[in-house]
Write a protein that holds these residues in place. Sequence first.
Motif, PDB file in Angstrom:
ATOM      1  N   ALA A 295     105.398  60.920  99.558  1.00 23.21           N
ATOM      2  CA  ALA A 295     106.836  60.776  99.784  1.00 23.21           C
ATOM      3  C   ALA A 295     107.623  61.821  99.002  1.00 23.21           C
ATOM      4  O   ALA A 295     108.584  62.413  99.522  1.00 23.21           O
ATOM      5  CB  ALA A 295     107.282  59.372  99.383  1.00 23.21           C
ATOM      6  N   THR A 296     107.226  62.074  97.770  1.00 20.99           N
ATOM      7  CA  THR A 296     107.925  63.064  96.946  1.00 20.99           C
ATOM      8  C   THR A 296     107.863  64.452  97.570  1.00 20.99           C
ATOM      9  O   THR A 296     108.870  65.186  97.585  1.00 20.99           O
ATOM     10  CB  THR A 296     107.312  63.091  95.532  1.00 20.99           C
ATOM     11  OG1 THR A 296     107.475  61.804  94.921  1.00 20.99           O
ATOM     12  CG2 THR A 296     107.968  64.147  94.662  1.00 20.99           C
TER      13      THR A 296
ATOM     14  N   ALA B  22     107.952  61.143 107.660  1.00 17.97           N
ATOM     15  CA  ALA B  22     109.358  61.541 107.602  1.00 17.97           C
ATOM     16  C   ALA B  22     109.810  62.100 108.936  1.00 17.97           C
ATOM     17  O   ALA B  22     108.996  62.559 109.759  1.00 17.97           O
ATOM     18  CB  ALA B  22     109.570  62.583 106.499  1.00 17.97           C
TER      19      ALA B  22
ATOM     20  N   TYR C 250     113.197  66.628 104.258  1.00 19.06           N
ATOM     21  CA  TYR C 250     113.039  65.798 105.441  1.00 19.06           C
ATOM     22  C   TYR C 250     113.750  64.458 105.267  1.00 19.06           C
ATOM     23  O   TYR C 250     114.065  64.044 104.147  1.00 19.06           O
ATOM     24  CB  TYR C 250     111.558  65.591 105.750  1.00 19.06           C
ATOM     25  CG  TYR C 250     110.799  66.891 105.967  1.00 19.06           C
ATOM     26  CD1 TYR C 250     111.451  68.057 106.377  1.00 19.06           C
ATOM     27  CD2 TYR C 250     109.423  66.965 105.754  1.00 19.06           C
ATOM     28  CE1 TYR C 250     110.759  69.240 106.568  1.00 19.06           C
ATOM     29  CE2 TYR C 250     108.721  68.147 105.947  1.00 19.06           C
ATOM     30  CZ  TYR C 250     109.389  69.286 106.342  1.00 19.06           C
ATOM     31  OH  TYR C 250     108.710  70.470 106.538  1.00 19.06           O
ATOM     32  N   LYS C 251     114.024  63.805 106.383  1.00 17.34           N
ATOM     33  CA  LYS C 251     114.841  62.594 106.390  1.00 17.34           C
ATOM     34  C   LYS C 251     113.984  61.342 106.635  1.00 17.34           C
ATOM     35  O   LYS C 251     112.867  61.419 107.119  1.00 17.34           O
ATOM     36  CB  LYS C 251     115.908  62.692 107.488  1.00 17.34           C
ATOM     37  CG  LYS C 251     116.739  63.964 107.429  1.00 17.34           C
ATOM     38  CD  LYS C 251     117.525  64.085 106.125  1.00 17.34           C
ATOM     39  CE  LYS C 251     118.380  65.346 106.122  1.00 17.34           C
ATOM     40  NZ  LYS C 251     119.080  65.547 104.832  1.00 17.34           N
ATOM     41  N   ASN C 252     114.593  60.201 106.337  1.00 21.49           N
ATOM     42  CA  ASN C 252     113.951  58.900 106.585  1.00 21.49           C
ATOM     43  C   ASN C 252     112.515  58.858 106.043  1.00 21.49           C
ATOM     44  O   ASN C 252     111.596  58.386 106.715  1.00 21.49           O
ATOM     45  CB  ASN C 252     113.946  58.574 108.078  1.00 21.49           C
ATOM     46  CG  ASN C 252     115.336  58.450 108.650  1.00 21.49           C
ATOM     47  OD1 ASN C 252     116.306  58.253 107.925  1.00 21.49           O
ATOM     48  ND2 ASN C 252     115.443  58.574 109.970  1.00 21.49           N
ATOM     49  N   VAL C 253     112.341  59.370 104.851  1.00 19.71           N
ATOM     50  CA  VAL C 253     111.012  59.397 104.241  1.00 19.71           C
ATOM     51  C   VAL C 253     110.576  57.973 103.911  1.00 19.71           C
ATOM     52  O   VAL C 253     111.315  57.223 103.260  1.00 19.71           O
ATOM     53  CB  VAL C 253     110.998  60.269 102.976  1.00 19.71           C
ATOM     54  CG1 VAL C 253     109.638  60.188 102.283  1.00 19.71           C
ATOM     55  CG2 VAL C 253     111.352  61.714 103.325  1.00 19.71           C
ATOM     56  N   ARG C 254     109.386  57.621 104.360  1.00 21.65           N
ATOM     57  CA  ARG C 254     108.867  56.276 104.133  1.00 21.65           C
ATOM     58  C   ARG C 254     107.479  56.353 103.511  1.00 21.65           C
ATOM     59  O   ARG C 254     106.549  56.876 104.128  1.00 21.65           O
ATOM     60  CB  ARG C 254     108.786  55.491 105.436  1.00 21.65           C
ATOM     61  CG  ARG C 254     110.137  55.171 106.082  1.00 21.65           C
ATOM     62  CD  ARG C 254     109.970  54.207 107.235  1.00 21.65           C
ATOM     63  NE  ARG C 254     108.998  54.702 108.210  1.00 21.65           N
ATOM     64  CZ  ARG C 254     108.282  53.933 109.015  1.00 21.65           C
ATOM     65  NH1 ARG C 254     108.370  52.624 108.939  1.00 21.65           N
ATOM     66  NH2 ARG C 254     107.455  54.475 109.889  1.00 21.65           N
TER      67      ARG C 254
ATOM     68  N   GLU D 278     110.159  64.563 100.664  1.00 22.02           N
ATOM     69  CA  GLU D 278     111.562  64.602 100.263  1.00 22.02           C
ATOM     70  C   GLU D 278     111.955  65.977  99.748  1.00 22.02           C
ATOM     71  O   GLU D 278     113.055  66.484 100.040  1.00 22.02           O
ATOM     72  CB  GLU D 278     111.827  63.537  99.192  1.00 22.02           C
ATOM     73  CG  GLU D 278     111.806  62.122  99.736  1.00 22.02           C
ATOM     74  CD  GLU D 278     111.814  61.067  98.633  1.00 22.02           C
ATOM     75  OE1 GLU D 278     111.616  61.444  97.446  1.00 22.02           O
ATOM     76  OE2 GLU D 278     112.005  59.876  98.957  1.00 22.02           O
TER      77      GLU D 278
END
Length: 565
Positions: free
Chosen positions: A472-473, A346, A480-484, A476
Amino acid sequence: MAPDKNDTYDAIVVGTGISGGWAAKELTEKGLKTLVLDRGRMVRHGEYPTATKEVWELPYGGRATQEDLQRHATAARTNYVVTQATKHWWVDDNEHPYGETKRFDWVRGYHVGGRSLLWGRQSYRWSPMDFEANAKDGIAVDWPIRYADLEPWYDHVERFIGVSGQSEGLAQLPDSTFLPPMEMNCVEKHFKQSMSTNFRRTMTIGRTAHLTAPLTHAHSPQRGTCQTRNLCIRGCPLGAYFSSNSSTLPAAEKTGNMTLRPNSVVSELIYDEANGRASGVRVLDAETGEQLEFKARVIFLCASTFGTAHILMNSTSSRFPNGFGNDSGELGCNIMDHHLQVGASALVEGFDDQYYVGTRPNGVYVPRFVNIGKDKRSYIRGFGYQGGASRRNWTRLMNDPVLGEELKQKASEPGPWTMGLGGFGEILPYHHNRVTLNRDRKDKHGLPTLTFDCEIGENERLMRIDMANEAATMLEAAGYKNVRALDRGYSMGLGIHEMGTARMGRDPKTSVLNSWNQVHACTNVYVTDGSCMTSAACQNPSLTYMALTARAVDHAVQELKRMNI
């Protein structure tokens, strides 16, 4: 050849990596005249050719040539990057080939110290639940030991090597004897708090075999504290991280009881049919091609999981037609590793006015939280995460279209913060995951090569889904942003934590070794490297190898005194 006084020792240790170094130290300190054999070249502590070089001092700006990549193809396709600074550590795959029925990433270094010079230094105790898991789940065979059997040996090892970390009081990750912990950076501290608040989960600084303060003993004056250079893969001239070269081998040498012989390829054990014991080892001198034999009362095989498996499978006799100690048919089977290349990353906003000092050679660790207590998943066992936060550097601009003054300005400023978590998941010990000898394909010494046939199963595939989604959870939830979420795929061996092939067990019909790491059918042979493991847990295994080795040596010396072996 007939033995003479120069060929006979109290003990022989095969291998000088993490397990072999510990076997050498413990045996010699207990007074045994010990021959230590390594198939690779000599490397003394401090003799690390690129340890202090800057990138501009290396040929080709440090980049590997096409020839380098071809000669070290296996290392080049894994997490390890072949460069001018590291290529001398990796095995030449042309000289030492192996077969793959299914892809297997076997990363090797043939030199004194082995992968103790190359390991990630993460040092975690296994927990009571890890040693009980096979019995509880009805998987494979039960461990013949429990955490209580190994606990004092964890203490023994940690005090000598030095492990930095933070006590957390978790049942699934027992605390160690720690040196001061390394410090988390600002984003990691924020994420740690988010995890605690949102999930009641723990994140701790990595427990790592780096000296953050002087050791509590005076037996390793050659070792200094970590200077956060993060060039560990080259070898540390300060001795700041634990390796055989900087720690256990100097301790063994100090006793005057060690004879270290590099360039000595052990091809097989010698079995004395009349007395029902191993009398020694056959060795090929890698420089001269001379065939040698060495004798000893007790033998420790610490040649790495597959090095040891190769020796045992290649050691045949009328008593052991299918490989030394292979009455159970389990030799070479039950290969395990830790599956990885799955997790999430992220972009982190709001900390652009903060940075960190040095290049910390360590990350953060999230202990296992699945299938514990009331948490039940569609698979068994679990995983932990390793990772960390950092700011992107100038390499982020390599594809940026700006030039000139604007590019200089961008390059002079640190990039954005990112946070990543990568999962280390447990792989079950499947009997069909195995390695075999191929006598039709030889290495440069004319010895048979190995062929691998193993892959992950459905339990691991289900776990990988959770490893990505949970990471990812959590990212998020921290805002945080742009979580991949990511899963880059995995082939066995990539975790570089290979285990199994000569597992411990209670029953000689289903295992190769007993509770003391002795070969069931030949008790003066001990195996204490990764081949002895009965299950894999999800923590890095090296600390457990060290503890098992120290415990086994103590047992062997007592048995020798009692004339039982």
